[in-house]
Write a protein that holds these residues in place. Sequence first.
Motif, PDB file in Angstrom:
ATOM      1  N   UNK A 199     -13.588 -21.366   3.839  1.00 33.41           N
ATOM      2  CA  UNK A 199     -12.605 -22.065   4.654  1.00 33.41           C
ATOM      3  C   UNK A 199     -12.802 -21.623   6.095  1.00 33.41           C
ATOM      4  N   UNK A 200     -12.930 -22.576   6.985  1.00 35.71           N
ATOM      5  CA  UNK A 200     -13.068 -22.295   8.411  1.00 35.71           C
ATOM      6  C   UNK A 200     -11.803 -22.798   9.091  1.00 35.71           C
ATOM      7  N   UNK A 252     -13.671 -20.636  -2.564  1.00 36.94           N
ATOM      8  CA  UNK A 252     -13.738 -20.593  -1.102  1.00 36.94           C
ATOM      9  C   UNK A 252     -13.227 -19.285  -0.519  1.00 36.94           C
ATOM     10  N   UNK A 253     -14.016 -18.703   0.367  1.00 33.16           N
ATOM     11  CA  UNK A 253     -13.613 -17.494   1.089  1.00 33.16           C
ATOM     12  C   UNK A 253     -12.913 -17.883   2.390  1.00 33.16           C
ATOM     13  N   UNK A 254     -11.921 -17.103   2.772  1.00 32.27           N
ATOM     14  CA  UNK A 254     -11.244 -17.335   4.038  1.00 32.27           C
ATOM     15  C   UNK A 254     -11.983 -16.583   5.141  1.00 32.27           C
ATOM     16  N   UNK A 255     -12.444 -17.297   6.142  1.00 28.77           N
ATOM     17  CA  UNK A 255     -13.162 -16.659   7.246  1.00 28.77           C
ATOM     18  C   UNK A 255     -12.174 -15.976   8.182  1.00 28.77           C
ATOM     19  N   UNK A 256     -12.674 -15.003   8.921  1.00 25.59           N
ATOM     20  CA  UNK A 256     -11.860 -14.298   9.910  1.00 25.59           C
ATOM     21  C   UNK A 256     -11.801 -15.116  11.192  1.00 25.59           C
ATOM     22  N   UNK A 257     -10.707 -15.034  11.896  1.00 26.02           N
ATOM     23  CA  UNK A 257     -10.571 -15.682  13.191  1.00 26.02           C
ATOM     24  C   UNK A 257     -10.574 -17.197  13.101  1.00 26.02           C
ATOM     25  N   UNK A 270     -13.034 -26.970   4.580  1.00 17.89           N
ATOM     26  CA  UNK A 270     -13.781 -26.257   3.560  1.00 17.89           C
ATOM     27  C   UNK A 270     -15.243 -26.662   3.671  1.00 17.89           C
ATOM     28  N   UNK A 271     -16.113 -25.665   3.850  1.00 13.84           N
ATOM     29  CA  UNK A 271     -17.551 -25.914   4.011  1.00 13.84           C
ATOM     30  C   UNK A 271     -18.311 -25.380   2.805  1.00 13.84           C
ATOM     31  N   UNK A 272     -19.372 -26.085   2.454  1.00  9.89           N
ATOM     32  CA  UNK A 272     -20.242 -25.662   1.352  1.00  9.89           C
ATOM     33  C   UNK A 272     -21.162 -24.548   1.842  1.00  9.89           C
ATOM     34  N   UNK A 273     -21.892 -23.905   0.937  1.00 13.11           N
ATOM     35  CA  UNK A 273     -22.825 -22.854   1.360  1.00 13.11           C
ATOM     36  C   UNK A 273     -23.901 -23.338   2.346  1.00 13.11           C
ATOM     37  N   UNK A 274     -24.223 -24.634   2.319  1.00  8.42           N
ATOM     38  CA  UNK A 274     -25.217 -25.151   3.261  1.00  8.42           C
ATOM     39  C   UNK A 274     -24.575 -25.727   4.539  1.00  8.42           C
ATOM     40  N   UNK A 275     -23.335 -25.314   4.810  1.00  6.44           N
ATOM     41  CA  UNK A 275     -22.601 -25.643   6.039  1.00  6.44           C
ATOM     42  C   UNK A 275     -22.148 -27.088   6.154  1.00  6.44           C
ATOM     43  N   UNK A 276     -22.125 -27.814   5.085  1.00  6.36           N
ATOM     44  CA  UNK A 276     -21.602 -29.180   5.137  1.00  6.36           C
ATOM     45  C   UNK A 276     -20.104 -29.155   4.871  1.00  6.36           C
ATOM     46  N   UNK A 277     -19.403 -29.980   5.590  1.00  2.66           N
ATOM     47  CA  UNK A 277     -17.951 -30.026   5.424  1.00  2.66           C
ATOM     48  C   UNK A 277     -17.624 -30.809   4.155  1.00  2.66           C
TER      49      UNK A 277
END
Length: 163
Positions: free
Chosen positions: A6-7, A117-122, A31-38
């Motif tokens: 999660x970004x 999904x991991x929660x990103x920092x910031x 929510x982004x996949x491991x290959x950075x696609x939304x």
Amino acid sequence: MLPPRFIFLAIVTPDDDDSVADRQQRTAWMLCSPNNRILGRGERPFDTEAQCRRAVLDLVGAADRLNPVSTALGTSGHWVWRVELDGVPVAVSHRSYLRARECQYNVGRFLAALPAGLLTEGRRLLREAPRAVERLTRGVVESPAVQRRAHGETTAWRAIRTA
């Protein structure tokens, strides 16, 4: 392989004054996949980052009660999806799809990635982004820049990592 994540996005409209140190920036999530696609995004922005993070945690916790809904857009025939929690939309597709099966496949990918999904920092800061901000907020932003966009002007956007 990295897990989905999660970004969080700080939404700063072009009218916000950069000299103000403690702006109340609305926050949205995607929510982004491991290959950075939304894979999908929140249905609406939140007034604070804490509210946005809480909504994501609530969404993940209620994964078994989510109901995906696919809809064809009348004017273009493209397909979009939304995910509802107890009848209330909480997540939407980031883009439209040409075929119903593509739409259904992608909402399935979103739902499968949700619990992992991991929660990103910031937060990432969206600046000078009338189109991107309008797309993320679904027209909630009423700024002169967004109004100029309606008359044919465009402004590029950029995402900047914030601490």
